[in-house]
Design an enzyme around this catalytic site. Structure first.
Site, PDB file in Angstrom:
ATOM      1  N   TYR A 157      36.444  35.578  51.716  1.00 15.69           N
ATOM      2  CA  TYR A 157      37.286  36.098  50.631  1.00 15.69           C
ATOM      3  C   TYR A 157      38.599  36.644  51.189  1.00 15.69           C
ATOM      4  O   TYR A 157      39.635  36.600  50.540  1.00 15.69           O
ATOM      5  CB  TYR A 157      36.525  37.171  49.856  1.00 15.69           C
ATOM      6  CG  TYR A 157      37.016  37.353  48.439  1.00 15.69           C
ATOM      7  CD1 TYR A 157      37.000  36.298  47.536  1.00 15.69           C
ATOM      8  CD2 TYR A 157      37.483  38.587  48.012  1.00 15.69           C
ATOM      9  CE1 TYR A 157      37.443  36.463  46.238  1.00 15.69           C
ATOM     10  CE2 TYR A 157      37.928  38.769  46.713  1.00 15.69           C
ATOM     11  CZ  TYR A 157      37.907  37.704  45.831  1.00 15.69           C
ATOM     12  OH  TYR A 157      38.355  37.883  44.543  1.00 15.69           O
ATOM     13  N   LYS A 164      42.501  42.319  45.709  1.00 13.91           N
ATOM     14  CA  LYS A 164      41.643  42.875  44.657  1.00 13.91           C
ATOM     15  C   LYS A 164      41.453  44.385  44.833  1.00 13.91           C
ATOM     16  O   LYS A 164      41.301  45.111  43.840  1.00 13.91           O
ATOM     17  CB  LYS A 164      40.289  42.161  44.648  1.00 13.91           C
ATOM     18  CG  LYS A 164      40.338  40.735  44.133  1.00 13.91           C
ATOM     19  CD  LYS A 164      40.706  40.656  42.667  1.00 13.91           C
ATOM     20  CE  LYS A 164      40.530  39.231  42.134  1.00 13.91           C
ATOM     21  NZ  LYS A 164      40.912  39.114  40.701  1.00 13.91           N
TER      22      LYS A 164
END
Length: 260
Positions: A157, A164
C-alpha cells in the site's frame, strides 16, 4: 433505510460500475436524493452511461480535483441548479504507479505531492466549498473513503498509506472546523475490495485471502456493504457522529500481527 427525499448529494470518485462510490450513488437515488456526479476526463463516457440509469436526471460535471477552477465550477453549479448541498461523498485517491509499487524511501517528491494533493488535500478543498452550500440548509454530511493502511503498515500500500493517514487527519480537523456550521465529517475504513484503484496495489489478492482467514467474521467486504454504512453516516440517525473513522472490515483491524 433512511429517506433522502429533498436532499442533495454530490459524489466524487465514480470511474465505473465497480467503484465504491457507485452503489452509494444508486442507493441515494433510490431513497430520493437529487444527485450531481463528477468525472475525470478519461472516465466521462463511463460516468455518463451510469448516470443515465439513475432516476431524476442527475447533473454530470467534469472535475479535476487538482484544479481549483474545476472545483469552483462544480460547487457553483450545484448551488445554482440544486439550491444547496446536504451530502458530499469523497471517494478520490491516487498515487503514481512507480511511487506506489516501489519502496517508500524511494518515493519521488513529485509522486508524494501528487498523492497527497489528490487523496487528501482534495477533501479540504471540497469542505471549504461545501460549507456555504450546506450551512443555510442546517448543515450536512461529508463522508470520505479510507483504509487501514493509514494506521498500520500494509505491504504494497506504501505511499497511499501515507496519503490516507493525511486524509484521516483531515477528516478530524474538518469535523472540528465545520462542526459549528452543522456539518459532520466522517470516514469509512473499508477492507480491500475489487475496484479499479485496487489493481494498482501490490499483493491485493493476498489481502482478500488474509481477511477470510484472520478477520473475526471471516468474510470480505462488498461495495454494497460500504454503501449501507455511507447512507447511515449521511442520515439523521448519525446526527451526533462526526470526526470518526468507521472500520468496515469484518473486524480485521482488531487483530494482532501473525494471528492465523
Amino acid at each position: 433505510m433512511a429517506n433522502f427525499e429533498g436532499k442533495t448529494a454530490l459524489i466524487f470518485g465514480i470511474a465505473n460500475h465497480n467503484s465504491v462510490a457507485w452503489p452509494i450513488t444508486q442507493k441515494l437515488a433510490e431513497q430520493g436524493a437529487r444527485l450531481a456526479l463528477t468525472y475525470q476526463e478519461r472516465m466521462e463516457q463511463n460516468v455518463r452511461k451510469l448516470a443515465a440509469t439513475l432516476p431524476g436526471s442527475p447533473l454530470v460535471l467534469p472535475c479535476d480535483v487538482q484544479k481549483d477552477e474545476d472545483l469552483d465550477a462544480v460547487f457553483d453549479t450545484v448551488g445554482k441548479d440544486l439550491g444547496g448541498l446536504d451530502i458530499l461523498i469523497h471517494s478520490v485517491a491516487y498515487a503514481p504507479t512507480d511511487d506506489l509499487r516501489g519502496r517508500v524511501s524511494h518515493s519521488s517528491r513529485a509522486g508524494f505531492l501528487t498523492a497527497l494533493d489528490i487523496s487528501a488535500y482534495s477533501l479540504i478543498a471540497m469542505g471549504k466549498r461545501a460549507e456555504p452550500l450546506m450551512q443555510p440548509r442546517g448543515g450536512g454530511s461529508i463522508v470520505a473513503m479510507t483504509y487501514l493502511g493509514a494506521e498500520r503498515v500494509v505491504p504494497g500500500y506504501n505511499l497511499m498509506g501515507i496519503a490516507k493517514a493525511a486524509l484521516e487527519a483531515s477528516i478530524r480537523y474538518l469535523a472540528w472546523d465545520l462542526g459549528p456550521a452543522g456539518i459532520r465529517v466522517n470516514g469509512i475504513s473499508a477492507g480491500p475490495m475489487r475496484t479499479l484503484s485496487a489493481r494498482g496495489v501490490g499483493n491485493i489478492n493476498d489481502m482478500f485471502t488474509l481477511i477470510e482467514q484472520v478477520a473475526p467474521l471471516r468474510r470480505n467486504m462488498s461495495q454494497d456493504d460500504v454503501a449501507d454504512l455511507a447512507l447511515f453516516l449521511c442520515s439523521e440517525q448519525a446526527r451526533n457522529l462526526t470526526g470518526s473513522i468507521e472500520h468496515l472490515d469484518s473486524g480485521f483491524h482488531i487483530m494482532g500481527l501473525g494471528t492465523m
